[in-house]
Scaffold this active site. Structure first.
Site, PDB file in Angstrom:
ATOM      1  N   LYS A 159       0.860  -1.190   0.000  1.00 37.65           N
ATOM      2  CA  LYS A 159       0.000   0.000   0.000  1.00 37.65           C
ATOM      3  C   LYS A 159       0.891   1.233   0.000  1.00 37.65           C
ATOM      4  O   LYS A 159       1.705   1.421   0.900  1.00 37.65           O
ATOM      5  CB  LYS A 159      -0.911   0.005   1.232  1.00 37.65           C
ATOM      6  CG  LYS A 159      -1.668   1.326   1.427  1.00 37.65           C
ATOM      7  CD  LYS A 159      -2.619   1.287   2.625  1.00 37.65           C
ATOM      8  CE  LYS A 159      -3.241   2.656   2.882  1.00 37.65           C
ATOM      9  NZ  LYS A 159      -4.140   2.680   4.062  1.00 37.65           N
ATOM     10  N   ASP A 197      -2.612  10.268   3.248  1.00 32.07           N
ATOM     11  CA  ASP A 197      -4.003   9.855   3.437  1.00 32.07           C
ATOM     12  C   ASP A 197      -4.756  10.914   4.239  1.00 32.07           C
ATOM     13  O   ASP A 197      -4.713  10.919   5.470  1.00 32.07           O
ATOM     14  CB  ASP A 197      -4.065   8.492   4.147  1.00 32.07           C
ATOM     15  CG  ASP A 197      -5.510   8.007   4.303  1.00 32.07           C
ATOM     16  OD1 ASP A 197      -6.409   8.601   3.668  1.00 32.07           O
ATOM     17  OD2 ASP A 197      -5.719   7.029   5.051  1.00 32.07           O
ATOM     18  N   LYS A 213     -10.409  12.972   7.321  1.00 35.76           N
ATOM     19  CA  LYS A 213     -10.027  12.654   8.695  1.00 35.76           C
ATOM     20  C   LYS A 213     -10.093  13.921   9.537  1.00 35.76           C
ATOM     21  O   LYS A 213      -9.736  14.998   9.056  1.00 35.76           O
ATOM     22  CB  LYS A 213      -8.584  12.126   8.738  1.00 35.76           C
ATOM     23  CG  LYS A 213      -8.398  10.722   8.200  1.00 35.76           C
ATOM     24  CD  LYS A 213      -6.941  10.296   8.325  1.00 35.76           C
ATOM     25  CE  LYS A 213      -6.686   8.952   7.652  1.00 35.76           C
ATOM     26  NZ  LYS A 213      -7.344   7.822   8.334  1.00 35.76           N
ATOM     27  N   ASP A 235       1.527   6.543   5.284  1.00 34.66           N
ATOM     28  CA  ASP A 235       0.591   5.558   4.740  1.00 34.66           C
ATOM     29  C   ASP A 235       1.121   4.841   3.495  1.00 34.66           C
ATOM     30  O   ASP A 235       0.404   4.071   2.867  1.00 34.66           O
ATOM     31  CB  ASP A 235      -0.756   6.256   4.450  1.00 34.66           C
ATOM     32  CG  ASP A 235      -1.948   5.357   4.696  1.00 34.66           C
ATOM     33  OD1 ASP A 235      -1.790   4.347   5.414  1.00 34.66           O
ATOM     34  OD2 ASP A 235      -3.028   5.656   4.153  1.00 34.66           O
ATOM     35  N   ASP A 274     -12.135   7.063   3.120  1.00 31.65           N
ATOM     36  CA  ASP A 274     -10.966   6.858   3.974  1.00 31.65           C
ATOM     37  C   ASP A 274     -10.571   5.376   4.035  1.00 31.65           C
ATOM     38  O   ASP A 274      -9.519   5.039   4.563  1.00 31.65           O
ATOM     39  CB  ASP A 274     -11.244   7.411   5.373  1.00 31.65           C
ATOM     40  CG  ASP A 274      -9.975   7.641   6.172  1.00 31.65           C
ATOM     41  OD1 ASP A 274      -8.873   7.586   5.572  1.00 31.65           O
ATOM     42  OD2 ASP A 274     -10.081   7.881   7.391  1.00 31.65           O
ATOM     43  N   GLU A 297      -9.355   3.650   1.722  1.00 33.41           N
ATOM     44  CA  GLU A 297      -8.789   3.726   0.374  1.00 33.41           C
ATOM     45  C   GLU A 297      -7.697   2.679   0.136  1.00 33.41           C
ATOM     46  O   GLU A 297      -7.459   2.288  -1.005  1.00 33.41           O
ATOM     47  CB  GLU A 297      -8.214   5.132   0.133  1.00 33.41           C
ATOM     48  CG  GLU A 297      -6.778   5.383   0.657  1.00 33.41           C
ATOM     49  CD  GLU A 297      -6.627   5.262   2.168  1.00 33.41           C
ATOM     50  OE1 GLU A 297      -7.661   5.361   2.874  1.00 33.41           O
ATOM     51  OE2 GLU A 297      -5.500   5.045   2.649  1.00 33.41           O
ATOM     52  N   ARG A 347      -7.492  -0.499   0.778  1.00 38.65           N
ATOM     53  CA  ARG A 347      -7.988  -1.759   0.213  1.00 38.65           C
ATOM     54  C   ARG A 347      -8.331  -1.595  -1.273  1.00 38.65           C
ATOM     55  O   ARG A 347      -8.288  -2.565  -2.028  1.00 38.65           O
ATOM     56  CB  ARG A 347      -9.181  -2.260   1.045  1.00 38.65           C
ATOM     57  CG  ARG A 347     -10.356  -1.327   1.060  1.00 38.65           C
ATOM     58  CD  ARG A 347     -11.326  -1.639   2.202  1.00 38.65           C
ATOM     59  NE  ARG A 347     -10.810  -1.206   3.509  1.00 38.65           N
ATOM     60  CZ  ARG A 347     -11.457  -1.358   4.661  1.00 38.65           C
ATOM     61  NH1 ARG A 347     -12.641  -1.935   4.687  1.00 38.65           N
ATOM     62  NH2 ARG A 347     -10.930  -0.931   5.798  1.00 38.65           N
TER      63      ARG A 347
HETATM   64  N1  BES Z   1      -4.341   4.707   6.669  1.00 37.97           N
HETATM   65  C1  BES Z   1      -5.496   4.440   7.450  1.00 37.97           C
HETATM   66  C2  BES Z   1      -5.197   3.481   8.616  1.00 37.97           C
HETATM   67  C3  BES Z   1      -4.230   3.996   9.635  1.00 37.97           C
HETATM   68  C4  BES Z   1      -4.684   4.669  10.748  1.00 37.97           C
HETATM   69  C5  BES Z   1      -2.875   3.756   9.517  1.00 37.97           C
HETATM   70  C6  BES Z   1      -3.788   5.139  11.685  1.00 37.97           C
HETATM   71  C7  BES Z   1      -1.976   4.217  10.458  1.00 37.97           C
HETATM   72  C8  BES Z   1      -2.428   4.913  11.543  1.00 37.97           C
HETATM   73  C9  BES Z   1      -6.583   3.832   6.579  1.00 37.97           C
HETATM   74  O1  BES Z   1      -6.593   4.249   5.260  1.00 37.97           O
HETATM   75  C10 BES Z   1      -7.892   4.212   7.161  1.00 37.97           C
HETATM   76  O2  BES Z   1      -8.188   5.380   7.168  1.00 37.97           O
HETATM   77  N2  BES Z   1      -8.663   3.222   7.609  1.00 37.97           N
HETATM   78  C11 BES Z   1      -9.936   3.452   8.184  1.00 37.97           C
HETATM   79  C12 BES Z   1     -10.922   2.448   7.590  1.00 37.97           C
HETATM   80  C13 BES Z   1     -12.356   2.723   7.945  1.00 37.97           C
HETATM   81  C14 BES Z   1     -12.835   4.008   7.288  1.00 37.97           C
HETATM   82  C15 BES Z   1     -13.196   1.549   7.484  1.00 37.97           C
HETATM   83  C16 BES Z   1      -9.808   3.255   9.691  1.00 37.97           C
HETATM   84  O3  BES Z   1      -9.067   2.366  10.110  1.00 37.97           O
HETATM   85  O4  BES Z   1     -10.412   4.017  10.434  1.00 37.97           O
HETATM   86 ZN    ZN Z   2      -4.795   4.840   4.484  1.00 35.20          ZN
HETATM   87 MN    MN Z   3      -7.643   6.051   5.003  1.00 32.18          MN
END
Ligand code: BES
Ligand code: ZN
Ligand code: MN
Length: 501
Positions: free
Chosen positions: A263, A268, A275, A286, A345, A347, A349
């Site tokens: 990834k 992000d 966010k 990210d 968010d 993204e 996947r």
């Molecule tokens: N990049 C984030 C996950 C992340 C969070 C990595 C904190 C490192 C530190 C990812 O893209 C994300 O935003 N995931 C969301 C998914 C949700 C919207 C289903 C999450 O984990 O909140």
């Molecule tokens: Zn992310």
């Molecule tokens: Mn994200």
């Protein structure tokens, strides 16, 4: 980068700024660790007594400087704690890596140091060398010249005369691992105004030339032509267009082929599902998965492993704008599956799905993806442990075993089938979000949908350990850590030995 050498000279004879020795907590008080004999003698056998007087406990993380006594050519002695003295005399690789890391961090600003830590076996030599080189890491690229302490310039690992050849080989492996982890750390620490999909791809091309790798870059036009709807959908809100990078290492004697998919979200923001403040300050990290994959392919080449390894870096910047994907939009992914984007968010996947389908077309023996994928995995496992999911339990367990040998903290996680229905969409084949509970596993189940039948696949969610926000410890600095690099290299080595698949 700090230079590393191995020497069989006596700790007393080396003209260095510092000589580093270990001290452990024994049953009857402090005990200088193996390797410290010459230095302890130079203190007339009173080293433990002196340290005791100073209140030194021998705990891991402790570092104390002493003026060098007559008889040593070094400027000073640096004593590092090794924790409890082991009954069998074997401190273990992680204790040695961390102690060498503490020493190297403490020595920032010094020029030359000798590490007189326990090095009875080649594994010990590797651990001391790796910990030292990783602890010496500093990211000063964005400080005005002269600001920020330079890392120690030269480290010499002292090793016994017996087994010199093996010790040299161990130090060489450590050097490759450390340099490639430090390459990952540099990429992760580089802010998103300088590291975007295009500049990341250019960095891969440069390294590819240097290390004899085949690099192919799909730019936004090529991605559109190839119908990479996931990568394009995530990248379309940004002024910095996305890329898919393929970086391949091949060995003529290879009997196995691995695909590593990373990834690579260079920033992000969350996109339209923006966010909130407090959640985006570290999101330059990210792309840690892509950086780890890139570094692991370079490492496989530098180590000359008898295996084929292809890295797939799914690079995009996730930004909100008038051209961004909206919640509710449906993307047609590479390979034809459709995804309803309920949350922009989620993204990672989406870009990974395209890359996993593309990687699968080349029929590798296994695909391993690496991603800072979910906050939920951090809630489950904390900041230092990554989660391992797979479509075969045996493969997941062998990967877990590899993490343990590689010296990384990880834990096997399940992919419970009942969580799949939460991603049912009323308009598309699947939605990019499901139940909140078990969010890390839901993300894993989403990715699994894009793995071609018959391909062994695993997913490493490194959201916790990829980026370290606390104070430095052991060989881990603030910022990018190099998480998953050692595991991927171990997997390539295991595959080369016919032990992974
Ligand atoms: N990049 C984030 C996950 C992340 C969070 C990595 C904190 C490192 C530190 C990812 O893209 C994300 O935003 N995931 C969301 C998914 C949700 C919207 C289903 C999450 O984990 O909140
Ligand atoms: Zn992310
Ligand atoms: Mn994200």
């Amino acid at each position: 980068m700090t230079a590393l050498s191995v020497s069989t000279s006596s700790a007393a004879s080396l003209r260095v700024d510092a000589v580093v020795v270990g001290v452990a907590k024994g049953d009857k008080g402090l005990v200088p660790a193996p390797g410290a004999e010459t230095v302890a003698e130079a203190f007339d056998g009173r080293l433990a007594e002196i340290l005791d007087t100073l209140g030194v406990s021998g705990a891991e993380g402790e570092a104390v400087k002493l003026p060098a006594p007559a008889g040593l050519k070094a400027g000073f002695v640096l004593v590092v704690g090794l924790g409890d003295a082991p009954a069998d005399g074997d401190f273990g690789a992680e204790t040695l890596r961390r102690a060498a890391g503490v020493a190297a961090r403490t020595l920032a600003g010094s020029r030359k140091a000798a590490l007189a830590l326990p090095t009875a076996t080649p594994a010990d030599v590797e651990a001391v060398a790796l910990g030292g080189l990783l602890g010496a890491y500093a990211f000063n690229a964005y400080r005005a010249n002269g600001n920020g302490k330079a890392p120690v310039a030269e480290l010499t690992v002292l090793a016994p005369r017996k087994g010199q050849k093996e010790a040299k080989a161990a130090a060489e492996r450590a050097t490759v691992l450390a340099e490639e982890m430090n390459r990952t750390r540099d990429l992760v620490n580089t802010p998103s105004n300088d590291l975007n999909p295009k500049s990341f791809a250019a960095a891969v091309q440069t390294a590819g030339k240097e290390h004899g790798l085949k690099v192919e870059v799909l730019d936004e036009k090529a991605l559109a032509k190839g119908s990479f709807g996931g990568i394009l959908g995530v990248g379309q809100g940004s002024a910095n267009p996305p890329r898919l990078v393929k970086v391949a290492y091949t060995h003529p004697k290879a009997r196995a082929s691995l695909a590593f998919v990373g990834k690579g979200i260079t920033y992000d923001s969350g996109g339209i599902s923006l966010k909130p403040a407090g959640h985006n300050e570290t999101m330059k990290c990210d792309m840690s998965g892509a950086a780890a994959v890139f570094a692991a392919v370079v490492a496989a080449s530098r180590l000359g492993l008898e295996v084929n390894v292809t890295g797939w870096l799914a690079l995009a910047e996730n930004m909100p704008s008038g051209t961004a994907t909206r919640p509710g939009d449906v993307l047609r992914m590479y390979g034809g599956k459709t995804v309803e984007v309920l949350n922009t968010d989620a993204e990672g996947r989406l870009v990974l799905a395209d890359a996993i389908v593309r990687a699968g077309e080349e029929k590798p023996d296994a695909i391993v993806d690496v991603a800072t994928l979910t906050g939920a995995m951090m809630l489950a496992l904390g900041n230092r442990t990554f989660g391992i999911m797979a479509n075969e339990d045996g493969f997941r367990d062998r990967i877990f075993d590899a993490t343990q040998r590689a010296g990384e903290q990880a834990w096997p996680m399940p992919l419970p089938a009942e969580l799949r229905k939460g991603m049912d969409s009323s308009v598309a084949d699947i939605a990019n979000m499901g139940e909140r509970m078990g969010g890390g596993l839901v993300a894993g189940l989403f990715l699994k949908e894009f793995v071609a039948d018959g391909i062994t696949w695993a997913h490493l969610d490194i959201a916790g350990p990829a980026f370290h926000e606390g104070q430095p410890f052991g060989y881990t600095p603030k910022g990018g850590t190099g998480s998953a690099v050692r595991t991927l290299v171990q997997l390539a080595e295991d595959a080369a030995a016919g032990e992974l698949l």
